[in-house]
Design a protein around this motif. Structure first.
Motif, PDB file in Angstrom:
ATOM      1  N   SER A 188       0.839  -1.212   0.000  1.00 47.83           N
ATOM      2  CA  SER A 188       0.000   0.000   0.000  1.00 47.83           C
ATOM      3  C   SER A 188       0.870   1.256   0.000  1.00 47.83           C
ATOM      4  O   SER A 188       0.545   2.250  -0.639  1.00 47.83           O
ATOM      5  CB  SER A 188      -0.965  -0.008   1.176  1.00 47.83           C
ATOM      6  OG  SER A 188      -0.261  -0.185   2.372  1.00 47.83           O
ATOM      7  N   LEU A 192      -0.545   3.574  -3.005  1.00 45.88           N
ATOM      8  CA  LEU A 192      -1.521   4.613  -2.655  1.00 45.88           C
ATOM      9  C   LEU A 192      -0.939   5.984  -2.956  1.00 45.88           C
ATOM     10  O   LEU A 192       0.238   6.232  -2.690  1.00 45.88           O
ATOM     11  CB  LEU A 192      -1.905   4.514  -1.169  1.00 45.88           C
ATOM     12  CG  LEU A 192      -2.779   3.316  -0.803  1.00 45.88           C
ATOM     13  CD1 LEU A 192      -2.987   3.259   0.713  1.00 45.88           C
ATOM     14  CD2 LEU A 192      -4.124   3.385  -1.511  1.00 45.88           C
ATOM     15  N   GLY A 237      -3.423   2.847  -8.885  1.00 46.13           N
ATOM     16  CA  GLY A 237      -4.165   2.433  -7.689  1.00 46.13           C
ATOM     17  C   GLY A 237      -5.615   2.072  -7.954  1.00 46.13           C
ATOM     18  O   GLY A 237      -6.522   2.613  -7.317  1.00 46.13           O
TER      19      GLY A 237
END
Ligand code: NAP
Length: 350
Positions: A188, A192, A237
Motif C-alpha cells: 500500500s 496509494l 491504484g
C-alpha cells in the motif's frame, strides 16, 4: 447455467493465488467443468482449501471446494484438465510435467506462450491456432496458453480493425490494476497516492504477444505479422481492470464510423458456438467521451467483454482510443476457461 450430469473433472494449480481464486469462483456451477482437485505450493499442501487460502473475493468459497485438501503440484490428479494460475517461477516445469502425464493444461503463465507449437489463444481472435496442438510432442497431454492480461484487452479491440483495414504500427500506454500483481501484490505504501511507471517484463510481452495472436497458422508455427509495437506499462491504484490508451496506424484508409461499426459488429467463434463464458458482444463501444472507466465498466457481461471509447483522429498515427478489460477475469481465469470451453466444443477434451 444448465449443468450436464457428467461434468469434466478439473484441477486448479496455483488455486490459492489471485488468479486461482477467480478460477474457483468462475468454475463453481460451471456447466462443463467441476473442480475436483486443488493444488498449490508445499506451504498450502495438506490443508483444506478453506484453511490454506487467504480468500479475497466477496462471494463465499464454494462449499464443495472449501473442504477439498490442497495437494502439491505433481501430476497424479484425478482429472482431465489442469487450469494453471501458478507463479511463473514454477509454472514452466510443472505445466510440462502435467502435459507429459496426459493432462490438458490451460495456463495463465508466461513460460510456454512463445513455444512454437503452443497456442497463445484468445478464442475470439485466433481460434484456428488450436491446430498447433496437434504438433506438440507431449502424447495425449497438451498445453494451451492465455496471453498477458493487458495484451488480451488490446488485441480483442485490434482484431476487427486488423482484419478490415490492416495495422502498420501500434503505440500503447497501460494503466494496470493492482490485482494484476497477484496476492498480496504491491505494498500500500508503494501504490496509494502514486503511479509506478514500471512493471517488470510487461512491456516486452505487450510488444511481442500481439504478433503471435494476430499471426497466421502454418505447420511450422505461427507466422508473425510485421507490426512495430511500442508499449509503456504503469501500475495505478485501481483494484481490478486494466485501462490502456492505444494509437494505431492503418494499412488502408477507414473513417471513424467504419471502425466503430466493425467493433460493434464483431462476433467470433465463441459467440457462434454459444460457449458458456462467451460475452454476447465482445466489444462495447461507448460514445460518452468520459468512458470507459474501470470502476464503471470492468464487469460488463460477467467481466468478459472489452470496453472501448474515445476513438478520435491522431496527429502522429491515424487513430487513438481507450480500451478497458478485467485483468483477472477476461485477462486470466475467465479467458482460460473460455479457451477450455472452445477445446471441448472442438472435441479436444474427449
Ligand atoms: P499469486 O496470487 O502470487 O498466486 C500464485 C500461486 O502459485 C499461489 O497459488 C501459490 O501457492 C502458487 N505457488 C507459488 N510458488 C509455488 C511453488 N513453488 N509450487 C507450487 N505452487 C506455487 O499470482 P497470480 O496473480 O494469481 O498469478 C498467477 C499466474 O498468472 C502468474 O504466472 C501471473 O503472471 C499470471 N497472470 C496473472 C494475472 C493477474 O491479473 N493477476 C493475469 C494474467 C496472468 P501458495 O499460496 O501455496 O504460495
Amino acid at each position: 447455467m444448465g449443468q450436464s450430469t457428467d461434468r469434466i473433472p478439473v484441477a486448479v494449480l496455483g488455486s490459492t493465488g489471485s488468479v486461482g481464486q477467480k478460477f474457483i469462483q468462475l468454475l463453481s456451477n460451471h456447466p462443463y467443468f467441476k473442480v475436483t482437485e486443488v493444488a498449490a505450493s508445499e506451504r498450502s499442501a495438506g490443508k483444506t482449501y478453506a484453511e490454506a487460502v487467504n480468500w479475497i473475493l466477496p462471494e463465499p468459497i464454494p462449499e464443495d471446494v472449501a473442504k477439498l485438501h490442497v495437494k502439491e503440484c505433481v501430476p497424479n490428479k484425478n482429472c482431465k484438465v489442469a487450469f494453471s494460475g501458478l507463479d511463473a517461477s514454477v509454472a514452466g516445469d510443472v505445466e510440462e510435467d502435467f502435459a507429459k502425464a496426459g493432462y490438458i493444461v490451460v495456463s495463465n503463465s508466461k513460460n510456454h506462450r512463445q513455444d512454437t507449437y503452443v497456442p497463445l489463444m484468445i478464442p475470439e481472435v485466433n481460434p484456428d491456432h488450436i491446430q498447433l496442438m496437434e504438433f506438440q510432442n507431449y502424447g495425449e497431454g497438451k498445453i494451451v496458453t492465455n496471453p498477458n492480461c493487458s495484451v488480451i484487452g488490446m488485441v480483442i479491440a485490434l482484431k476487427p480493425i486488423f482484419d478490415a483495414f490492416g495495422l502498420e504500427a501500434i503505440n500503447v500506454v497501460t494503466m494496470q490494476a493492482i490485482s494484476g500483481a497477484g496476492f498480496p501484490g504491491v505494498a500500500s505504501l508503494t501504490i496509494l497516492d502514486n503511479v509506478v511507471p514500471y512493471i517488470g517484463g510487461e512491456e516486452d510481452k505487450m510488444e511481442l504477444e500481439p504478433l503471435k495472436l494476430l499471426g497466421s497458422f502454418t505447420p511450422q508455427g505461427i507466422k508473425f505479422p510485421d507490426i512495430p509495437i511500442s508499449a509503456q506499462c504503469n501500475r495505478v491504484g485501481v483494484l481490478d481492470g486494466h485501462t490502456e490508451t492505444v494509437q494505431i496506424k492503418l494499412s488502408k484508409k477507414a473513417s471513424k464510423q467504419d471502425i466503430i461499426d466493425c467493433w460493434r459488429a464483431f462476433k467470433s467463434e465463441p459467440q457462434k458456438l454459444q460457449l458458456p463464458s462467451a460475452p454476447i458482444q465482445p466489444i462495447h463501444y461507448f460514445d460518452n467521451p468520459a468512458y470507459p472507466q474501470p470502476r464503471l465498466h470492468r464487469n460488463i457481461e460477467n467481466s468478459m467483454a472489452v470496453s472501448v471509447g474515445r476513438l478520435r483522429e491522431c496527429k502522429l498515427f491515424d487513430y487513438k482510443f481507450v480500451v478497458l478489460s478485467h485483468n483477472t477475469v477476461r485477462g486470466a481465469a475467465g479467458g482460460a476457461i473460455l479457451c477450455a470451453e472452445l477445446l471441448k466444443a472442438k472435441n479436444m477434451l474427449d
